[in-house]
Design an enzyme around this catalytic site. Structure first.
Site, PDB file in Angstrom:
ATOM      1  N   LYS A  68       8.503   5.254  19.231  1.00 35.61           N
ATOM      2  CA  LYS A  68       7.655   5.813  18.170  1.00 35.61           C
ATOM      3  C   LYS A  68       6.308   6.269  18.748  1.00 35.61           C
ATOM      4  CE  LYS A  68       5.975   6.713  14.008  1.00 35.61           C
ATOM      5  NZ  LYS A  68       4.554   6.580  14.032  1.00 35.61           N
ATOM      6  N   SER A  96       8.594   7.026  11.125  1.00 37.36           N
ATOM      7  CA  SER A  96       7.822   8.261  11.141  1.00 37.36           C
ATOM      8  C   SER A  96       8.114   9.103   9.909  1.00 37.36           C
ATOM      9  CB  SER A  96       8.160   9.080  12.386  1.00 37.36           C
ATOM     10  OG  SER A  96       7.490  10.316  12.324  1.00 37.36           O
ATOM     11  N   GLY A  97       7.114   9.861   9.504  1.00 38.74           N
ATOM     12  CA  GLY A  97       7.327  10.778   8.392  1.00 38.74           C
ATOM     13  C   GLY A  97       6.271  10.613   7.315  1.00 38.74           C
ATOM     14  N   HIS A 109      -3.900   4.305  55.008  1.00 37.65           N
ATOM     15  CA  HIS A 109      -2.852   4.071  54.006  1.00 37.65           C
ATOM     16  C   HIS A 109      -1.469   4.513  54.477  1.00 37.65           C
ATOM     17  CE1 HIS A 109      -5.619   2.556  51.112  1.00 37.65           C
ATOM     18  NE2 HIS A 109      -6.357   3.648  51.129  1.00 37.65           N
ATOM     19  N   LYS A 167      -5.777   8.349  15.613  1.00 40.03           N
ATOM     20  CA  LYS A 167      -5.669   6.928  15.276  1.00 40.03           C
ATOM     21  C   LYS A 167      -5.249   6.081  16.468  1.00 40.03           C
ATOM     22  CE  LYS A 167      -4.931   6.742  10.310  1.00 40.03           C
ATOM     23  NZ  LYS A 167      -3.866   6.548   9.313  1.00 40.03           N
ATOM     24  N   ALA A 198       0.883  -1.170   0.000  1.00 40.87           N
ATOM     25  CA  ALA A 198       0.000   0.000   0.000  1.00 40.87           C
ATOM     26  C   ALA A 198       0.924   1.225   0.000  1.00 40.87           C
ATOM     27  CB  ALA A 198      -0.925  -0.040   1.209  1.00 40.87           C
ATOM     28  N   GLU A 238       3.948  14.676  19.416  1.00 42.38           N
ATOM     29  CA  GLU A 238       3.377  15.325  18.219  1.00 42.38           C
ATOM     30  C   GLU A 238       1.966  15.863  18.531  1.00 42.38           C
ATOM     31  OE1 GLU A 238       3.689  12.775  14.682  1.00 42.38           O
ATOM     32  OE2 GLU A 238       1.577  13.196  14.298  1.00 42.38           O
ATOM     33  N   TYR A 239       1.164  15.082  19.230  1.00 45.08           N
ATOM     34  CA  TYR A 239      -0.177  15.551  19.623  1.00 45.08           C
ATOM     35  C   TYR A 239      -0.065  16.835  20.440  1.00 45.08           C
ATOM     36  CZ  TYR A 239      -3.031  11.273  18.662  1.00 45.08           C
ATOM     37  OH  TYR A 239      -3.708  10.226  18.090  1.00 45.08           O
ATOM     38  N   HIS A 292       6.883   9.482  20.502  1.00 45.61           N
ATOM     39  CA  HIS A 292       7.048  10.495  19.453  1.00 45.61           C
ATOM     40  C   HIS A 292       5.677  11.009  19.025  1.00 45.61           C
ATOM     41  CE1 HIS A 292       6.667  11.467  15.172  1.00 45.61           C
ATOM     42  NE2 HIS A 292       7.854  12.010  15.248  1.00 45.61           N
ATOM     43  N   ASN A 293       4.755  10.110  18.779  1.00 46.02           N
ATOM     44  CA  ASN A 293       3.420  10.530  18.347  1.00 46.02           C
ATOM     45  C   ASN A 293       2.689  11.297  19.443  1.00 46.02           C
ATOM     46  OD1 ASN A 293       4.160   8.933  16.176  1.00 46.02           O
ATOM     47  ND2 ASN A 293       2.082   8.192  15.836  1.00 46.02           N
TER      48      ASN A 293
HETATM   49  P1  NBP Z   1      -2.606  -0.059   5.369  1.00 41.12           P
HETATM   50  O1  NBP Z   1      -2.433   0.123   6.824  1.00 41.12           O
HETATM   51  O2  NBP Z   1      -3.793   0.547   4.728  1.00 41.12           O
HETATM   52  O3  NBP Z   1      -2.588  -1.626   5.050  1.00 41.12           O
HETATM   53  C1  NBP Z   1      -2.812  -2.109   3.752  1.00 41.12           C
HETATM   54  C2  NBP Z   1      -1.874  -3.225   3.453  1.00 41.12           C
HETATM   55  O4  NBP Z   1      -2.057  -4.295   4.391  1.00 41.12           O
HETATM   56  C3  NBP Z   1      -2.119  -3.805   2.077  1.00 41.12           C
HETATM   57  O5  NBP Z   1      -0.878  -4.116   1.508  1.00 41.12           O
HETATM   58  C4  NBP Z   1      -2.926  -5.038   2.402  1.00 41.12           C
HETATM   59  O6  NBP Z   1      -2.868  -6.024   1.425  1.00 41.12           O
HETATM   60  C5  NBP Z   1      -2.223  -5.506   3.634  1.00 41.12           C
HETATM   61  N1  NBP Z   1      -2.934  -6.544   4.382  1.00 41.12           N
HETATM   62  C6  NBP Z   1      -4.078  -6.485   5.104  1.00 41.12           C
HETATM   63 BR1  NBP Z   1      -5.117  -5.008   5.281  1.00 41.12          BR
HETATM   64  N2  NBP Z   1      -4.419  -7.640   5.666  1.00 41.12           N
HETATM   65  C7  NBP Z   1      -3.456  -8.501   5.294  1.00 41.12           C
HETATM   66  C8  NBP Z   1      -3.229  -9.871   5.544  1.00 41.12           C
HETATM   67  N3  NBP Z   1      -4.057 -10.568   6.330  1.00 41.12           N
HETATM   68  N4  NBP Z   1      -2.158 -10.447   4.991  1.00 41.12           N
HETATM   69  C9  NBP Z   1      -1.320  -9.757   4.213  1.00 41.12           C
HETATM   70  N5  NBP Z   1      -1.464  -8.440   3.955  1.00 41.12           N
HETATM   71  C10 NBP Z   1      -2.520  -7.819   4.477  1.00 41.12           C
HETATM   72  O7  NBP Z   1      -1.279   0.416   4.598  1.00 41.12           O
HETATM   73  P2  NBP Z   1      -0.427   1.741   4.792  1.00 41.12           P
HETATM   74  O8  NBP Z   1      -1.299   2.927   4.939  1.00 41.12           O
HETATM   75  O9  NBP Z   1       0.589   1.710   3.716  1.00 41.12           O
HETATM   76  O10 NBP Z   1       0.294   1.520   6.187  1.00 41.12           O
HETATM   77  C11 NBP Z   1       1.144   0.420   6.448  1.00 41.12           C
HETATM   78  C12 NBP Z   1       1.608   0.478   7.888  1.00 41.12           C
HETATM   79  O11 NBP Z   1       2.311   1.683   8.110  1.00 41.12           O
HETATM   80  C13 NBP Z   1       0.469   0.473   8.925  1.00 41.12           C
HETATM   81  O12 NBP Z   1       0.868  -0.274  10.052  1.00 41.12           O
HETATM   82  C14 NBP Z   1       0.302   1.909   9.293  1.00 41.12           C
HETATM   83  O13 NBP Z   1      -0.186   2.099  10.609  1.00 41.12           O
HETATM   84  C15 NBP Z   1       1.683   2.432   9.139  1.00 41.12           C
HETATM   85  N6  NBP Z   1       1.657   3.844   8.739  1.00 41.12           N
HETATM   86  C16 NBP Z   1       2.579   4.640   9.180  1.00 41.12           C
HETATM   87  C17 NBP Z   1       2.595   5.944   8.807  1.00 41.12           C
HETATM   88  C18 NBP Z   1       3.645   6.779   9.326  1.00 41.12           C
HETATM   89  O14 NBP Z   1       3.653   7.971   9.167  1.00 41.12           O
HETATM   90  N7  NBP Z   1       4.599   6.167   9.938  1.00 41.12           N
HETATM   91  C19 NBP Z   1       1.659   6.491   7.957  1.00 41.12           C
HETATM   92  C20 NBP Z   1       0.739   5.674   7.486  1.00 41.12           C
HETATM   93  C21 NBP Z   1       0.740   4.345   7.893  1.00 41.12           C
HETATM   94  P3  NBP Z   1      -3.976  -6.041   0.247  1.00 41.12           P
HETATM   95  O15 NBP Z   1      -3.484  -5.081  -0.776  1.00 41.12           O
HETATM   96  O16 NBP Z   1      -3.956  -7.446  -0.214  1.00 41.12           O
HETATM   97  O17 NBP Z   1      -5.278  -5.628   0.865  1.00 41.12           O
END
Ligand code: NBP
Length: 481
Positions: free
Chosen positions: A182, A128-129, A453, A260, A11, A189-190, A185-186
């Protein structure tokens, strides 16, 4: 096998991270996604990346050189567990599974323990980022074993953001340490975001300046000690006009802040560790308060102050400077509280966390990146076991310089009926932690009254109890241990 690193989950975060990895000298990146479309799309759109696509876990494992290293970027929770289970089946002892998602650190501790039994290394890494960071250089907070860091370190260093010549990644500590950091960190950020929002609200309501004019104020602040990504983007958001109505965008956005869950995790964890992260808590609660329209409607007719709030024309500049100082002082408190939580977490979970190194890896790539973090790094460099960050000389000076303004702002907000929970609670924390005597003595007396107490005395050792329902003499209590 031709790839030295793999990514599972394509994703937005995973595909950007995979592209970042592929763009670095020496990396060949294997990619896998549960549903085939995302893989096909990524391969078609980025032939330059030289990805090695896989369409099953076995094929993915076979495409990786040993020790195999794979970064999982899928939805946190059950999907992450499912992917880990599948990888454990096809990986071998010595291989490394990295969870780069936003996992809750107790899950990471649990997963690390379970995966370790198979001889495979499991590393929870906070990243992060956002999307942009994943593509161009995030701040990375990996936990896990020292053994996995040997392989992983150079790979993560190659893709991390760079701040003042140093990559924004360090081996935070074992098992869940990275996701813990992490999380905090969040939380910070809040707090940072809420403080900025309160500053904006006070200036707007006190001076009548337009959002665009306040954008100029923030842009100016961004040249000084408040310089940070969040101040910079605040100016951009405030300057934006809505294409449809022509109004400032901030006036057409519904005033209900989403979340979130990482802020709530930070606060819940702080409560169990007994660390007062009041700024982060107020920021988290402020989002909750905003998101209850039915309650806000029910409260809308409750009385406020009789008089409106207007800063006299001649005092506007001084008021804005007061708000700036209050913001800076409150920000120092929020970071001090956040680092306190990391210190307490490290003690509780047995992690050896270098707080100065954490402040350095937050200087680039992540949402709270700021000049200010250099000052934190300096403070820990000078005194590694600093008991309270905000008491370090640099911050003590800034708090001393700002405290009168901070008080004026909190008073003005209270009198004007303008909510400023993060400003107010930060100031209360400051006054509480520096107090010579606290009314906690009375609380101990109350606890002893109704629950026996016990209490300690200022003038001698031992534990005492007053016979409240008897003749009210004091007895020395026998220690339960
Ligand atoms: P999502 O959190 O929307 O997850 C989608 C992905 O998970 C797709 O590749 C999907 O596969 C896969 N998936 C799911 Br849902 N269930 C699955 C399963 N049972 N087996 C295998 N794959 C599965 O993606 P994202 O927004 O790219 O975020 C990814 C991670 O990064 C998350 O943990 C999120 O919290 C974190 N994140 C961090 C930041 C940040 O700033 N650090 C920002 C955004 C997200 P599919 O395509 O087959 O449905």
């Amino acid at each position: 096998a031709s790839a030295n690193i793999g990514v599972v989950g394509l994703a937005v975060m995973g595909s950007n991270l995979a592209r970042n990895l592929a763009s670095r000298e020496g990396n060949t990146v294997a990619v896998y996604n549960r549903s085939r479309e995302k893989t096909d799309e990524l391969i078609a759109e980025h032939p330059e990346a030289g990805f090695v696509p896989a369409f099953g876990y076995r094929e993915f494992a076979d495409s990786l050189t040993t020790p195999r290293t794979a970064i999982i970027m899928v939805k946190a929770g059950a999907p992450t567990d499912a992917v880990i289970d599948s990888l454990v089946e096809v990986f071998e002892p010595g291989d490394i599974i990295v969870d780069g998602g936003n996992a809750y650190f107790p899950d990471t501790i649990r997963r690390e323990k379970a995966v370790r039994e198979s001889g495979i290394n499991f590393v929870g890494a906070g990243i992060s980022g956002g999307e942009e960071g994943a593509l161009n250089g995030p701040s990375i907070m990996p936990g896990g074993s020292d053994e996995s860091w040997v392989t992983l370190g150079p790979i993560l260093r190659s893709i991390a953001a760079v701040a003042e010549g140093e990559p924004c990644v360090t081996h935070v500590g074992h098992d869940g340490a990275g996701h813990f950091v992490k999380m905090v960190h969040n939380g910070i950020e809040y707090a940072d975001m809420q403080l900025i929002a309160e500053a904006y609200d006070l200036i707007r309501r006190g001076t009548g300046k337009s959002p665009a004019e306040i954008a100029d104020v923030f842009a100016e602040w961004n040249q000084g000690e408040l310089e940070s990504y969040l101040i910079e983007i605040t100016a951009e958001v405030l300057r934006q006009n809505d294409a449809e109505t022509g109004l400032p965008l901030v006036d057409v956005i519904l005033d209900q802040a989403g979340a979130k869950g990482t802020g709530a995790w930070t606060v819940q964890t702080a409560l169990s560790l007994g660390v007062p992260v009041s700024g982060i808590a107020e920021a988290t609660f402020a989002r909750s308060l905003s998101s209850h329209p039915e309650q806000r409607e029910a409260a809308a007719d409750l009385p406020g102050p009789d008089e409106g709030f207007a800063v006299a024309a001649g005092d506007v500049d001084a008021f804005i400077e007061d708000v700036r100082l209050a913001l800076y002082a409150s920000k120092i408190v929020a970071y001090s509280q956040g680092f306190d939580e990391i210190r307490a977490g490290a003690t509780e979970y047995g992690w050896n966390i270098d707080l100065g190194a954490i402040s350095k890896i937050w200087r680039g790539g992540c949402i709270i990146r700021a000049q200010f973090l250099n000052r934190i790094a300096d403070a820990y460099a000078e005194t590694p076991d600093l008991p309270l960050l905000m008491a370090a000389p640099y911050f003590a000076e800034a708090l001393g310089r700002g405290q009168a303004a901070w008080r004026r702002v909190v008073v003005a907000a209270a009198e004007a009926g303008i909510p400023s929970p993060a400003f107010g609670s930060s100031l209360s924390y400051y006054d509480g932690i520096r107090a010579d005597r606290l009314p906690a003595a009375l609380v101990q007396g109350q606890r002893d009254f109704f629950g026996a107490h016990t209490y300690k005395r200022v003038d001698k050792d031992g534990t005492f109890h007053t016979l409240w329902s008897g003749d009210r003499t004091e007895i020395e209590a026998v220690d339960a241990h």
